[in-house]
Design a protein around this motif. Structure first.
Motif, PDB file in Angstrom:
ATOM      1  N   LEU A 238       0.843  -1.208   0.000  1.00 24.90           N
ATOM      2  CA  LEU A 238       0.000   0.000   0.000  1.00 24.90           C
ATOM      3  C   LEU A 238       0.876   1.256   0.000  1.00 24.90           C
ATOM      4  O   LEU A 238       0.513   2.273  -0.613  1.00 24.90           O
ATOM      5  CB  LEU A 238      -0.914  -0.002   1.236  1.00 24.90           C
ATOM      6  N   ALA A 239       2.017   1.177   0.678  1.00 24.16           N
ATOM      7  CA  ALA A 239       2.923   2.331   0.711  1.00 24.16           C
ATOM      8  C   ALA A 239       3.388   2.705  -0.692  1.00 24.16           C
ATOM      9  O   ALA A 239       3.599   3.877  -0.997  1.00 24.16           O
ATOM     10  CB  ALA A 239       4.124   2.024   1.611  1.00 24.16           C
ATOM     11  N   ILE A 240       3.521   1.713  -1.556  1.00 23.51           N
ATOM     12  CA  ILE A 240       3.919   1.978  -2.948  1.00 23.51           C
ATOM     13  C   ILE A 240       2.878   2.862  -3.624  1.00 23.51           C
ATOM     14  O   ILE A 240       3.212   3.843  -4.311  1.00 23.51           O
ATOM     15  CB  ILE A 240       4.076   0.652  -3.713  1.00 23.51           C
ATOM     16  N   LEU A 241       1.603   2.534  -3.438  1.00 26.28           N
ATOM     17  CA  LEU A 241       0.535   3.323  -4.060  1.00 26.28           C
ATOM     18  C   LEU A 241       0.465   4.723  -3.451  1.00 26.28           C
ATOM     19  O   LEU A 241       0.249   5.706  -4.168  1.00 26.28           O
ATOM     20  CB  LEU A 241      -0.805   2.607  -3.898  1.00 26.28           C
ATOM     21  N   PHE A 242       0.633   4.814  -2.134  1.00 25.51           N
ATOM     22  CA  PHE A 242       0.599   6.131  -1.487  1.00 25.51           C
ATOM     23  C   PHE A 242       1.760   7.008  -1.970  1.00 25.51           C
ATOM     24  O   PHE A 242       1.581   8.213  -2.186  1.00 25.51           O
ATOM     25  CB  PHE A 242       0.645   5.989   0.029  1.00 25.51           C
ATOM     26  N   ARG A 243       2.946   6.422  -2.153  1.00 25.00           N
ATOM     27  CA  ARG A 243       4.077   7.217  -2.657  1.00 25.00           C
ATOM     28  C   ARG A 243       3.774   7.781  -4.042  1.00 25.00           C
ATOM     29  O   ARG A 243       4.145   8.915  -4.359  1.00 25.00           O
ATOM     30  CB  ARG A 243       5.339   6.350  -2.703  1.00 25.00           C
ATOM     31  N   ARG A 244       3.116   6.990  -4.857  1.00 23.96           N
ATOM     32  CA  ARG A 244       2.783   7.471  -6.197  1.00 23.96           C
ATOM     33  C   ARG A 244       1.716   8.558  -6.136  1.00 23.96           C
ATOM     34  O   ARG A 244       1.730   9.508  -6.925  1.00 23.96           O
ATOM     35  CB  ARG A 244       2.329   6.298  -7.056  1.00 23.96           C
ATOM     36  N   LEU A 245       0.787   8.431  -5.196  1.00 26.88           N
ATOM     37  CA  LEU A 245      -0.200   9.510  -5.000  1.00 26.88           C
ATOM     38  C   LEU A 245       0.493  10.786  -4.516  1.00 26.88           C
ATOM     39  O   LEU A 245       0.181  11.886  -4.978  1.00 26.88           O
ATOM     40  CB  LEU A 245      -1.255   9.066  -3.990  1.00 26.88           C
ATOM     41  N   PHE A 246       1.429  10.648  -3.595  1.00 20.23           N
ATOM     42  CA  PHE A 246       2.132  11.806  -3.054  1.00 20.23           C
ATOM     43  C   PHE A 246       2.978  12.507  -4.117  1.00 20.23           C
ATOM     44  O   PHE A 246       3.298  13.691  -3.989  1.00 20.23           O
ATOM     45  CB  PHE A 246       3.032  11.400  -1.881  1.00 20.23           C
ATOM     46  N   ALA A 247       3.368  11.762  -5.159  1.00 18.25           N
ATOM     47  CA  ALA A 247       4.212  12.335  -6.208  1.00 18.25           C
ATOM     48  C   ALA A 247       3.400  12.914  -7.362  1.00 18.25           C
ATOM     49  O   ALA A 247       3.982  13.351  -8.362  1.00 18.25           O
ATOM     50  CB  ALA A 247       5.163  11.265  -6.742  1.00 18.25           C
ATOM     51  N   HIS A 248       2.070  12.963  -7.233  1.00 16.37           N
ATOM     52  CA  HIS A 248       1.237  13.460  -8.326  1.00 16.37           C
ATOM     53  C   HIS A 248       1.465  14.950  -8.556  1.00 16.37           C
ATOM     54  O   HIS A 248       1.813  15.704  -7.628  1.00 16.37           O
ATOM     55  CB  HIS A 248      -0.245  13.201  -8.010  1.00 16.37           C
ATOM     56  N   THR A 276       9.423   2.479   9.285  1.00 19.00           N
ATOM     57  CA  THR A 276      10.014   3.764   9.668  1.00 19.00           C
ATOM     58  C   THR A 276      10.180   4.682   8.467  1.00 19.00           C
ATOM     59  O   THR A 276       9.956   5.903   8.559  1.00 19.00           O
ATOM     60  CB  THR A 276      11.373   3.530  10.344  1.00 19.00           C
ATOM     61  N   GLU A 277      10.574   4.131   7.324  1.00 23.36           N
ATOM     62  CA  GLU A 277      10.818   4.949   6.131  1.00 23.36           C
ATOM     63  C   GLU A 277       9.561   5.705   5.721  1.00 23.36           C
ATOM     64  O   GLU A 277       9.616   6.896   5.403  1.00 23.36           O
ATOM     65  CB  GLU A 277      11.292   4.050   4.986  1.00 23.36           C
ATOM     66  N   PHE A 278       8.405   5.019   5.756  1.00 22.88           N
ATOM     67  CA  PHE A 278       7.155   5.676   5.355  1.00 22.88           C
ATOM     68  C   PHE A 278       6.695   6.659   6.424  1.00 22.88           C
ATOM     69  O   PHE A 278       6.299   7.788   6.119  1.00 22.88           O
ATOM     70  CB  PHE A 278       6.068   4.626   5.114  1.00 22.88           C
ATOM     71  N   ALA A 279       6.729   6.237   7.699  1.00 24.65           N
ATOM     72  CA  ALA A 279       6.198   7.071   8.783  1.00 24.65           C
ATOM     73  C   ALA A 279       7.038   8.309   9.026  1.00 24.65           C
ATOM     74  O   ALA A 279       6.484   9.387   9.297  1.00 24.65           O
ATOM     75  CB  ALA A 279       6.091   6.240  10.061  1.00 24.65           C
ATOM     76  N   CYS A 280       8.358   8.177   8.944  1.00 18.11           N
ATOM     77  CA  CYS A 280       9.244   9.268   9.353  1.00 18.11           C
ATOM     78  C   CYS A 280       9.888  10.019   8.190  1.00 18.11           C
ATOM     79  O   CYS A 280      10.642  10.965   8.417  1.00 18.11           O
ATOM     80  CB  CYS A 280      10.338   8.726  10.267  1.00 18.11           C
ATOM     81  N   LYS A 281       9.601   9.602   6.969  1.00 15.00           N
ATOM     82  CA  LYS A 281      10.178  10.313   5.828  1.00 15.00           C
ATOM     83  C   LYS A 281       9.124  10.585   4.751  1.00 15.00           C
ATOM     84  O   LYS A 281       8.834  11.741   4.437  1.00 15.00           O
ATOM     85  CB  LYS A 281      11.336   9.514   5.230  1.00 15.00           C
ATOM     86  N   THR A 282       8.537   9.524   4.187  1.00 11.42           N
ATOM     87  CA  THR A 282       7.597   9.696   3.075  1.00 11.42           C
ATOM     88  C   THR A 282       6.410  10.559   3.459  1.00 11.42           C
ATOM     89  O   THR A 282       6.077  11.535   2.765  1.00 11.42           O
ATOM     90  CB  THR A 282       7.105   8.319   2.585  1.00 11.42           C
ATOM     91  N   LEU A 283       5.749  10.216   4.571  1.00 11.82           N
ATOM     92  CA  LEU A 283       4.548  10.950   4.981  1.00 11.82           C
ATOM     93  C   LEU A 283       4.844  12.389   5.407  1.00 11.82           C
ATOM     94  O   LEU A 283       4.160  13.320   4.945  1.00 11.82           O
ATOM     95  CB  LEU A 283       3.834  10.172   6.092  1.00 11.82           C
ATOM     96  N   PRO A 284       5.850  12.658   6.261  1.00  5.84           N
ATOM     97  CA  PRO A 284       6.132  14.056   6.616  1.00  5.84           C
ATOM     98  C   PRO A 284       6.485  14.934   5.418  1.00  5.84           C
ATOM     99  O   PRO A 284       6.051  16.094   5.347  1.00  5.84           O
ATOM    100  CB  PRO A 284       7.316  13.936   7.589  1.00  5.84           C
TER     101      PRO A 284
END
Length: 482
Positions: A238-248, A276-284
């Motif tokens: 799911l994090a893969i899909l969220f990263r692609r949404l965040f990069a829109h 940790t990578e998603f919570a402390c880097k991708t999301l912020p």
């Protein structure tokens, strides 16, 4: 063999294989059952060599298709040949660097074509070589789904869907070595629906129009796990899909995705699933891109002070506080804090979001051994980034929050040595002179100013073992008092 000789003679990239190549593959495929072991070994070696030549070369795709068909026939029931092919294809899908996208795309396609040899079927539930048992494949698939090249993403998604369909058809439980993929027969109906939603979401994200991409959000909401017992897809997918949404490209899409994540990631079980990578880097970092975008019907985004934080900043603080609290031990908590600080020191973050993030860091619970020297440097970088802002209040506010972060999270040895306190105060004191502050009032900034001055005075006396720092601090205090 002639083609191989041509390449060995110096032709780095063949323009085309010999004209009768596809005919040769077809004839050898028809005669396969009549070949001797030595002949079949020779044909297999030549065919695999042809596949290696053609993979990644778009001009040779017709020849690649013919070679793969013959290669598939050559590998049937032969574990040694399957192992050799698998080793090469796994290395190909994991390639990186210049020109790797075309190689990975073709390698995923070849794996899909030969999937009957590497995946269980109803007739053969235990294949000679099960690709699902290799963690390197799952890693390559997850990297492929996030590739910059669209064809690589589509090829990886096609192979992933093929694996899911094959696993479902066998009606057997399965778990990959590192739990990247799990199938339970008792929950096959729910898992089929979840993976179907995942595939639809991934395909929809290839579109650029925001009204189409936003249709993915309800699917993402359904895919988020609700409890340990509910059938679900592992969060890294799911994090893969969220990263692609965040990069829109559209900020409205990014903000909708961020709000969805923050609204549904607060249950204890879901927080434990997140890396940790998603919570402390991708999301912020995604939050920083939309932090100051006003809500619908709102003229402007909330402005400092911190008690008027935007809803996204408040939700991020709540999420990070829970995430840090649920870390398994002090070392893991400290590592998560360091990852967060390093991400927030990115030069792409604007000064006002940076100031909000400093406030969030100051509110988080103390983690393990606190900040290491590199993390302290990142806090200072973040503070310096805020100093680029023209508004003196923003500069003073950001320095105040940085001071609080270091007071709360800097390690005991750093505080004891006085280095952190001194270096921070040397940066903070000049800001006090440019910000219009009534130090006699009870405002947050005035209270902070008094605390900074008291810290500076005590710093001068505490730094008797460091005369240079004490002298520099006293000099700044003297300028301020004048």
């Amino acid at each position: 063999q002639q083609q191989q000789q041509q390449q060995d003679a110096g032709a780095s990239q063949p323009q085309a294989l010999l004209p009768p190549f596809e005919v040769c593959c077809s004839v050898l495929g028809s005669l396969w059952s009549t070949l001797s072991p030595q002949e079949s070994d020779a044909v297999f070696a030549a065919t695999l060599a042809a596949v290696r030549l053609a993979i990644g070369n778009t001009r040779l795709h017709p020849e690649l298709v013919a070679a793969v068909a013959l290669l598939s026939a050559a590998c049937a029931g032969n574990s040694s040949r399957l192992g050799e092919v698998w080793k090469y294809l796994l290395q190909a899908v994991g390639q990186s660097g210049k020109g790797s996208d075309a190689v990975r795309c073709d390698a995923f396609a070849v794996l899909s074509c030969m999937a009957t040899h590497f995946l269980p079927t109803t007739a053969c539930p235990s294949p000679t070589l099960d690709m699902r048992a290799d963690s390197a494949l799952w890693t390559a698939l997850q990297i492929g789904l996030q590739a910059s090249e669209q064809q690589v993403r589509k090829s990886a998604l096609f192979l992933l869907d093929r694996i899911v369909q094959s696993t479902a058809a066998t009606n057997l439980d399965f778990r990959s070595p590192s739990s990247e993929f799990e199938w339970r027969v008792a929950a096959s109906k729910e898992l089929k629906a979840a993976w179907a939603d995942f595939v639809v979401a991934a395909e929809t994200l290839e579109e650029k129009q925001s009204h189409l991409v936003k249709q993915v959000l309800p699917l993402m909401q359904r895919l988020l796990p609700s409890s340990p017992d509910s059938p679900h897809i592992a969060f890294p997918w799911l994090a893969i899909l969220f990263r692609r949404l965040f990069a829109h490209d559209r900020v409205s899409v990014v903000k909708s995705a961020v709000k969805l994540v923050l609204a549904h990631l607060l249950s204890e079980y879901v927080v434990r699933c997140i890396g940790t990578e998603f919570a402390c880097k991708t999301l912020p970092l995604a939050c920083s891109a939309v932090l100051l975008i006003p809500e619908s019907g709102q003229a402007d985004a909330p402005w400092p002070p911190a008690d008027q934080m935007p809803p996204i900043a408040s939700a991020l603080l709540q999420f990070l506080a829970k995430f840090m609290k649920l870390q398994s031990d002090a070392a893991q908590a400290a590592a998560s804090l360091h990852t967060l600080v390093a991400a927030l020191a990115s030069p792409s973050i604007l000064p006002v979001p940076a100031a909000y993030f400093l406030h969030i860091l100051a509110q988080l619970p103390s983690a393990g051994t606190g900040l290491n020297d590199a993390a302290v440097d990142h806090v200072v970088e973040l503070m310096n980034g805020c100093a680029r802002w023209r508004d003196p209040f923003i500069r003073a506010w950001s320095h105040m929050e940085a001071f609080r972060v270091l007071q709360k999270h800097a390690g005991p040895e750093q505080i004891q040595s006085g280095t952190v306190k001194c270096e921070t105060l040397l940066r903070v004191l000049p800001q006090l002179r440019v910000a219009p502050i009534d130090v006699s009032s009870n405002s947050e900034l005035a209270v902070w100013t008094r605390s900074v001055l008291l810290a500076a005075v005590s710093g001068c006396t505490d730094l008797s073992d460091n005369a240079a720092c004490a002298s520099a601090l006293a000099s700044q205090l003297r300028i301020y008092l004048e």
